[in-house]
Design a protein around this motif. Structure first.
Motif, PDB file in Angstrom:
ATOM      1  N   ALA A   1      43.127  80.208   9.669  1.00 34.13           N
ATOM      2  CA  ALA A   1      41.899  79.580   9.166  1.00 34.13           C
ATOM      3  C   ALA A   1      41.404  80.293   7.914  1.00 34.13           C
ATOM      4  O   ALA A   1      40.939  79.657   6.965  1.00 34.13           O
ATOM      5  CB  ALA A   1      40.825  79.569  10.247  1.00 34.13           C
ATOM      6  N   THR A   2      41.535  81.608   7.897  1.00 36.42           N
ATOM      7  CA  THR A   2      41.129  82.387   6.727  1.00 36.42           C
ATOM      8  C   THR A   2      42.020  82.060   5.535  1.00 36.42           C
ATOM      9  O   THR A   2      41.540  81.969   4.403  1.00 36.42           O
ATOM     10  CB  THR A   2      41.171  83.890   7.045  1.00 36.42           C
ATOM     11  OG1 THR A   2      40.300  84.133   8.152  1.00 36.42           O
ATOM     12  CG2 THR A   2      40.729  84.725   5.863  1.00 36.42           C
TER      13      THR A   2
ATOM     14  N   GLN B   1      40.634  89.979   3.034  1.00 32.76           N
ATOM     15  CA  GLN B   1      41.476  88.853   3.433  1.00 32.76           C
ATOM     16  C   GLN B   1      41.872  88.015   2.225  1.00 32.76           C
ATOM     17  O   GLN B   1      43.041  87.644   2.064  1.00 32.76           O
ATOM     18  CB  GLN B   1      40.741  87.973   4.460  1.00 32.76           C
ATOM     19  CG  GLN B   1      40.524  88.657   5.786  1.00 32.76           C
ATOM     20  CD  GLN B   1      39.222  89.457   5.853  1.00 32.76           C
ATOM     21  OE1 GLN B   1      38.545  89.678   4.847  1.00 32.76           O
ATOM     22  NE2 GLN B   1      38.883  89.901   7.048  1.00 32.76           N
ATOM     23  N   ARG B   2      40.902  87.694   1.378  1.00 33.65           N
ATOM     24  CA  ARG B   2      41.219  86.890   0.173  1.00 33.65           C
ATOM     25  C   ARG B   2      42.143  87.655  -0.761  1.00 33.65           C
ATOM     26  O   ARG B   2      43.026  87.066  -1.391  1.00 33.65           O
ATOM     27  CB  ARG B   2      39.933  86.480  -0.540  1.00 33.65           C
ATOM     28  CG  ARG B   2      39.203  85.395   0.205  1.00 33.65           C
ATOM     29  CD  ARG B   2      38.191  84.689  -0.670  1.00 33.65           C
ATOM     30  NE  ARG B   2      37.491  83.718   0.143  1.00 33.65           N
ATOM     31  CZ  ARG B   2      36.177  83.669   0.273  1.00 33.65           C
ATOM     32  NH1 ARG B   2      35.417  84.496  -0.387  1.00 33.65           N
ATOM     33  NH2 ARG B   2      35.622  82.761   1.042  1.00 33.65           N
TER      34      ARG B   2
ATOM     35  N   TYR C   1      43.536  79.173   4.986  1.00 32.01           N
ATOM     36  CA  TYR C   1      43.118  77.858   4.491  1.00 32.01           C
ATOM     37  C   TYR C   1      41.840  77.954   3.660  1.00 32.01           C
ATOM     38  O   TYR C   1      41.717  77.318   2.613  1.00 32.01           O
ATOM     39  CB  TYR C   1      42.934  76.870   5.648  1.00 32.01           C
ATOM     40  CG  TYR C   1      44.223  76.214   6.082  1.00 32.01           C
ATOM     41  CD1 TYR C   1      44.812  75.214   5.316  1.00 32.01           C
ATOM     42  CD2 TYR C   1      44.860  76.606   7.255  1.00 32.01           C
ATOM     43  CE1 TYR C   1      45.994  74.610   5.706  1.00 32.01           C
ATOM     44  CE2 TYR C   1      46.050  76.004   7.657  1.00 32.01           C
ATOM     45  CZ  TYR C   1      46.607  75.011   6.878  1.00 32.01           C
ATOM     46  OH  TYR C   1      47.796  74.417   7.263  1.00 32.01           O
ATOM     47  N   ARG C   2      40.885  78.745   4.112  1.00 33.57           N
ATOM     48  CA  ARG C   2      39.645  78.914   3.330  1.00 33.57           C
ATOM     49  C   ARG C   2      39.939  79.583   1.993  1.00 33.57           C
ATOM     50  O   ARG C   2      39.406  79.190   0.959  1.00 33.57           O
ATOM     51  CB  ARG C   2      38.619  79.731   4.119  1.00 33.57           C
ATOM     52  CG  ARG C   2      37.940  78.947   5.228  1.00 33.57           C
ATOM     53  CD  ARG C   2      36.744  79.698   5.804  1.00 33.57           C
ATOM     54  NE  ARG C   2      37.102  80.958   6.439  1.00 33.57           N
ATOM     55  CZ  ARG C   2      37.485  81.092   7.702  1.00 33.57           C
ATOM     56  NH1 ARG C   2      37.545  80.031   8.490  1.00 33.57           N
ATOM     57  NH2 ARG C   2      37.787  82.283   8.194  1.00 33.57           N
ATOM     58  N   ALA C   3      40.810  80.583   2.000  1.00 33.75           N
ATOM     59  CA  ALA C   3      41.132  81.309   0.769  1.00 33.75           C
ATOM     60  C   ALA C   3      41.847  80.422  -0.248  1.00 33.75           C
ATOM     61  O   ALA C   3      41.554  80.499  -1.442  1.00 33.75           O
ATOM     62  CB  ALA C   3      41.982  82.544   1.100  1.00 33.75           C
TER      63      ALA C   3
ATOM     64  N   PRO D   1      32.065  82.853  -4.225  1.00 33.67           N
ATOM     65  CA  PRO D   1      32.434  83.517  -2.973  1.00 33.67           C
ATOM     66  C   PRO D   1      32.777  84.982  -3.242  1.00 33.67           C
ATOM     67  O   PRO D   1      33.344  85.318  -4.276  1.00 33.67           O
ATOM     68  CB  PRO D   1      33.670  82.765  -2.496  1.00 33.67           C
ATOM     69  CG  PRO D   1      33.742  81.531  -3.309  1.00 33.67           C
ATOM     70  CD  PRO D   1      32.952  81.765  -4.555  1.00 33.67           C
TER      71      PRO D   1
ATOM     72  N   LYS E   1      41.610  77.178  -0.437  1.00 33.44           N
ATOM     73  CA  LYS E   1      40.612  76.198  -0.893  1.00 33.44           C
ATOM     74  C   LYS E   1      39.745  76.806  -1.990  1.00 33.44           C
ATOM     75  O   LYS E   1      39.536  76.201  -3.045  1.00 33.44           O
ATOM     76  CB  LYS E   1      39.748  75.746   0.279  1.00 33.44           C
ATOM     77  CG  LYS E   1      38.685  74.725  -0.078  1.00 33.44           C
ATOM     78  CD  LYS E   1      37.884  74.327   1.162  1.00 33.44           C
ATOM     79  CE  LYS E   1      36.899  73.230   0.873  1.00 33.44           C
ATOM     80  NZ  LYS E   1      35.682  73.665   0.235  1.00 33.44           N
ATOM     81  N   VAL E   2      39.274  78.023  -1.764  1.00 35.19           N
ATOM     82  CA  VAL E   2      38.459  78.718  -2.771  1.00 35.19           C
ATOM     83  C   VAL E   2      39.290  78.982  -4.028  1.00 35.19           C
ATOM     84  O   VAL E   2      38.811  78.787  -5.148  1.00 35.19           O
ATOM     85  CB  VAL E   2      37.874  80.035  -2.190  1.00 35.19           C
ATOM     86  CG1 VAL E   2      37.287  80.908  -3.282  1.00 35.19           C
ATOM     87  CG2 VAL E   2      36.825  79.717  -1.131  1.00 35.19           C
TER      88      VAL E   2
ATOM     89  N   GLU F   1      39.515  75.856  -6.017  1.00 35.46           N
ATOM     90  CA  GLU F   1      38.212  75.550  -6.618  1.00 35.46           C
ATOM     91  C   GLU F   1      37.919  76.471  -7.798  1.00 35.46           C
ATOM     92  O   GLU F   1      37.353  76.044  -8.798  1.00 35.46           O
ATOM     93  CB  GLU F   1      37.102  75.670  -5.577  1.00 35.46           C
ATOM     94  CG  GLU F   1      37.117  74.563  -4.543  1.00 35.46           C
ATOM     95  CD  GLU F   1      36.176  74.814  -3.369  1.00 35.46           C
ATOM     96  OE1 GLU F   1      35.577  75.917  -3.271  1.00 35.46           O
ATOM     97  OE2 GLU F   1      36.052  73.898  -2.523  1.00 35.46           O
TER      98      GLU F   1
END
Length: 126
Positions: free
Chosen positions: A42-43, A8-9, A45-47, A3, A49-50, A53
């Motif tokens: 939501a961003t 944001q991240r 939560y995605r960050a 990614p 998760k990444v 991972e």
């Protein structure tokens, strides 16, 4: 393809790394919005998760409440949870070495880890 790194991240990562304790996604959002006001949950939560991972982030699962996140690679430690505000703090070191726990393990079983969680009121809630 990994990614891409976004503002944001980066804001999420900076918030997590600046905190001195495991954070919920909402706490991460609240801290990261100081630098990036338009950031959404939501961003976050995605960050996270990444981040999990990719291995730079470790989820902290406690019996009560949402998953929290802290930077990976820390030495073995435990946690304290405030029973009023639900903030979670790290406890340095380990008050219960595995050698003292082995006698408690049922016969024929193998001890592979343990978790100690202390509960009480944090300094702000006292």
């Amino acid at each position: 393809m990994p990614p891409r790194q976004t503002n944001q991240r980066a804001a999420v990562r900076e918030a997590i790394e600046a905190a001195d304790r495991p954070l919920t996604p909402q706490e991460i959002l609240d801290l990261a919005q100081a630098d990036l006001p338009g950031l959404g949950i939501a961003t976050v939560y995605r960050a996270v998760k990444v981040g999990a991972e990719e291995g730079w982030l470790t989820p902290v699962e406690l019996p009560n409440g949402p998953t929290r996140y802290e930077p990976a690679g820390k030495k073995h430690h435990h946690h304290f949870e405030c029973t009023e505000c639900n903030a979670v703090f790290e406890i340095d070191g380990c008050p219960t070495p595995p050698s003292k726990l082995r006698p408690m393990v049922p016969e024929g079983c193998e001890l592979t880890g343990h978790e100690v969680i202390l509960y009480g009121r944090c300094a702000d809630c006292r």
